[in-house]
Design a protein around this motif. Structure first.
Motif, PDB file in Angstrom:
ATOM      1  N   GLY A 191     -29.396   8.649  68.098  1.00  0.00           N
ATOM      2  CA  GLY A 191     -29.647   8.803  66.667  1.00  0.00           C
ATOM      3  C   GLY A 191     -31.015   8.297  66.252  1.00  0.00           C
ATOM      4  N   ASP A 192     -31.928   8.154  67.193  1.00  0.00           N
ATOM      5  CA  ASP A 192     -33.252   7.576  66.934  1.00  0.00           C
ATOM      6  C   ASP A 192     -34.329   8.631  67.153  1.00  0.00           C
ATOM      7  N   LEU A 193     -35.123   8.907  66.113  1.00  0.00           N
ATOM      8  CA  LEU A 193     -36.194   9.897  66.222  1.00  0.00           C
ATOM      9  C   LEU A 193     -37.177   9.572  67.328  1.00  0.00           C
ATOM     10  N   ARG A 194     -37.392   8.306  67.565  1.00  0.00           N
ATOM     11  CA  ARG A 194     -38.372   7.912  68.573  1.00  0.00           C
ATOM     12  C   ARG A 194     -37.974   8.366  69.971  1.00  0.00           C
ATOM     13  N   ASP A 195     -36.702   8.588  70.182  1.00  0.00           N
ATOM     14  CA  ASP A 195     -36.234   9.066  71.480  1.00  0.00           C
ATOM     15  C   ASP A 195     -36.398  10.576  71.636  1.00  0.00           C
ATOM     16  N   CYS A 196     -36.854  11.236  70.580  1.00  0.00           N
ATOM     17  CA  CYS A 196     -36.980  12.691  70.589  1.00  0.00           C
ATOM     18  C   CYS A 196     -38.415  13.170  70.786  1.00  0.00           C
ATOM     19  N   ASP A 197     -39.282  12.298  71.248  1.00  0.00           N
ATOM     20  CA  ASP A 197     -40.672  12.690  71.451  1.00  0.00           C
ATOM     21  C   ASP A 197     -40.805  13.443  72.764  1.00  0.00           C
ATOM     22  N   THR A 198     -40.559  14.734  72.715  1.00  0.00           N
ATOM     23  CA  THR A 198     -40.633  15.569  73.907  1.00  0.00           C
ATOM     24  C   THR A 198     -42.061  15.807  74.369  1.00  0.00           C
ATOM     25  N   PHE A 199     -43.048  15.384  73.554  1.00  0.00           N
ATOM     26  CA  PHE A 199     -44.441  15.637  73.881  1.00  0.00           C
ATOM     27  C   PHE A 199     -45.075  14.508  74.712  1.00  0.00           C
ATOM     28  N   GLN A 258     -37.448  19.389  71.027  1.00  0.00           N
ATOM     29  CA  GLN A 258     -37.432  18.340  70.015  1.00  0.00           C
ATOM     30  C   GLN A 258     -36.505  18.713  68.863  1.00  0.00           C
ATOM     31  N   ALA A 259     -36.510  19.987  68.471  1.00  0.00           N
ATOM     32  CA  ALA A 259     -35.588  20.432  67.426  1.00  0.00           C
ATOM     33  C   ALA A 259     -34.142  20.276  67.885  1.00  0.00           C
ATOM     34  N   ASP A 260     -33.881  20.514  69.172  1.00  0.00           N
ATOM     35  CA  ASP A 260     -32.539  20.274  69.713  1.00  0.00           C
ATOM     36  C   ASP A 260     -32.177  18.796  69.606  1.00  0.00           C
ATOM     37  N   CYS A 261     -33.133  17.936  69.928  1.00  0.00           N
ATOM     38  CA  CYS A 261     -32.884  16.498  69.855  1.00  0.00           C
ATOM     39  C   CYS A 261     -32.637  16.070  68.412  1.00  0.00           C
ATOM     40  N   GLN A 272     -32.334  21.470  80.157  1.00  0.00           N
ATOM     41  CA  GLN A 272     -33.226  20.775  79.228  1.00  0.00           C
ATOM     42  C   GLN A 272     -32.649  20.736  77.817  1.00  0.00           C
ATOM     43  N   ARG A 273     -32.147  21.869  77.360  1.00  0.00           N
ATOM     44  CA  ARG A 273     -31.633  21.929  75.993  1.00  0.00           C
ATOM     45  C   ARG A 273     -30.415  21.033  75.830  1.00  0.00           C
ATOM     46  N   THR A 274     -29.560  21.038  76.832  1.00  0.00           N
ATOM     47  CA  THR A 274     -28.384  20.171  76.794  1.00  0.00           C
ATOM     48  C   THR A 274     -28.783  18.699  76.828  1.00  0.00           C
ATOM     49  N   ARG A 275     -29.736  18.380  77.702  1.00  0.00           N
ATOM     50  CA  ARG A 275     -30.145  16.983  77.857  1.00  0.00           C
ATOM     51  C   ARG A 275     -30.781  16.432  76.582  1.00  0.00           C
ATOM     52  N   TRP A 276     -31.645  17.210  75.931  1.00  0.00           N
ATOM     53  CA  TRP A 276     -32.305  16.698  74.729  1.00  0.00           C
ATOM     54  C   TRP A 276     -31.362  16.658  73.530  1.00  0.00           C
ATOM     55  N   PHE A 277     -30.466  17.622  73.452  1.00  0.00           N
ATOM     56  CA  PHE A 277     -29.453  17.573  72.405  1.00  0.00           C
ATOM     57  C   PHE A 277     -28.593  16.333  72.582  1.00  0.00           C
ATOM     58  N   LYS A 278     -28.232  16.057  73.820  1.00  0.00           N
ATOM     59  CA  LYS A 278     -27.419  14.876  74.130  1.00  0.00           C
ATOM     60  C   LYS A 278     -28.190  13.584  73.857  1.00  0.00           C
ATOM     61  N   THR A 279     -29.512  13.610  74.055  1.00  0.00           N
ATOM     62  CA  THR A 279     -30.332  12.428  73.775  1.00  0.00           C
ATOM     63  C   THR A 279     -30.228  12.040  72.309  1.00  0.00           C
ATOM     64  N   GLY A 280     -30.363  13.021  71.420  1.00  0.00           N
ATOM     65  CA  GLY A 280     -30.229  12.743  69.995  1.00  0.00           C
ATOM     66  C   GLY A 280     -28.835  12.301  69.626  1.00  0.00           C
ATOM     67  N   LEU A 281     -27.845  12.935  70.233  1.00  0.00           N
ATOM     68  CA  LEU A 281     -26.452  12.577  69.976  1.00  0.00           C
ATOM     69  C   LEU A 281     -26.150  11.148  70.402  1.00  0.00           C
ATOM     70  N   SER A 282     -26.792  10.698  71.457  1.00  0.00           N
ATOM     71  CA  SER A 282     -26.489   9.382  72.020  1.00  0.00           C
ATOM     72  C   SER A 282     -27.145   8.243  71.257  1.00  0.00           C
TER      73      SER A 282
END
Length: 303
Positions: A290-298, A220-223, A278-288
């Protein structure tokens, strides 16, 4: 990366000229953090899933010069750079770069929190050399960059930028910005209450469950770091080469690659930060997005 355009943050403590009293001693008390993996991941500051014993070997030197690829490029107009630069020059550029990146994260997260009807209380960045102290204990070059929820401060020995490039094969300014943005992501988790909730869950789980929670927290921090990158990209602050640099950094420090390099084999149940994929994918998710709601890894069954 046009970091010269960033506003410089005032929330920086420069301890590079010396350590405060007690920095070289035992960890400081006053903060109880449960969950062994959380201690490793946030308190000891293994931003990239780096084994502290490995870091002791990697970060032991204090050379009088550093390779030019290590420090970020100076802002426009600062003059030409030679192949190598005195440590003092590189340190000054690294400090300015760190202030600039932190300032931009403050602006981005301030706007995001305001849109959510809240106020963003920025963390303080502590720049140090060799060792210093924090509310979470002793900080040193050996443990790498970390965020301490006890004092809401990020701790960074800027010589780590050189190690990021030379030892982990992740050169580039955006890779270095990712270091800071990731730790700011942990601060965001603290402000949103995620850190406290995960710690409570860790105390109730076994080692395997605790490691799994650690992975989700780190991803999530990566995202969140990617969310900041989204807005930098939107303002044309970074380009595709910068993005590739950040993604390469996220992949280079996946638990699987760390374990493969340090022990020759991979144990997925021991992961505390996530695999390279995983780290690349979640970092890319945030980059793509910009929405916090997309970063809910839980909320996902498998991060």
């Amino acid at each position: 990366m046009r970091w010269g355009d960033f506003r410089r943050s005032d929330n920086v403590e420069d301890r590079t000229e010396g350590m405060p009293e007690g920095a070289g001693g035992s960890p400081i008390g006053g903060l109880h953090i449960g969950g062994g993996a959380l201690i490793i991941l946030v308190i000891v500051g293994m931003l990239f899933g780096i084994n502290p014993l490995e870091m002791l070997g990697l970060l032991g030197g204090n050379d009088s010069t550093v390779q030019q690829q290590a420090p970020p490029t100076a802002p426009p107009g600062a003059g030409a750079q030679t192949r190598t630069a005195p440590a003092s020059t590189a340190s000054a550029v690294n400090k300015d770069f760190s202030r600039a990146v932190l300032g931009d994260t403050e602006d981005v997260w301030g706007a995001i929190f305001k849109a959510m009807g809240s106020r963003y209380a920025p963390p303080t960045l502590v720049l140090y050399r060799d060792a210093t102290r924090s509310a979470c204990g002793r900080a040193s070059t050996a443990v790498g960059p970390f965020y301490c929820p006890g004092d809401h401060k990020l701790y960074l020995d800027t010589s780590f930028f050189n190690e990021l490039a030379t030892r982990f094969g992740a050169p580039g300014e955006f890779a270095q910005a990712y270091v800071i943005a990731h730790e700011v992501g942990h601060h965001v988790q603290t402000l949103l209450g995620t850190m406290d909730k995960v710690e409570a869950d860790m105390q109730r789980g076994d080692a395997r469950a605790t490691n799994a929670l650690s992975v989700r927290l780190e991803l999530q921090a990566d995202c969140y770091a990617g969310v900041w990158g989204f807005y930098a990209q939107k303002r044309n602050i970074i380009d595709t080469n910068d993005i590739d640099s950040g993604l390469a950094a996220a992949a280079a420090v996946g638990d699987d690659r760390i374990e493969k390099r340090t022990q020759g084999y991979v144990v997925p149940d021991s992961f505390t930060h996530g695999s390279a994929e995983q780290r690349t994918r979640w970092f890319k998710t945030g980059l793509s997005s910009g929405d916090l709601r997309d970063c809910d890894t839980f909320k996902t069954r498998s991060p």
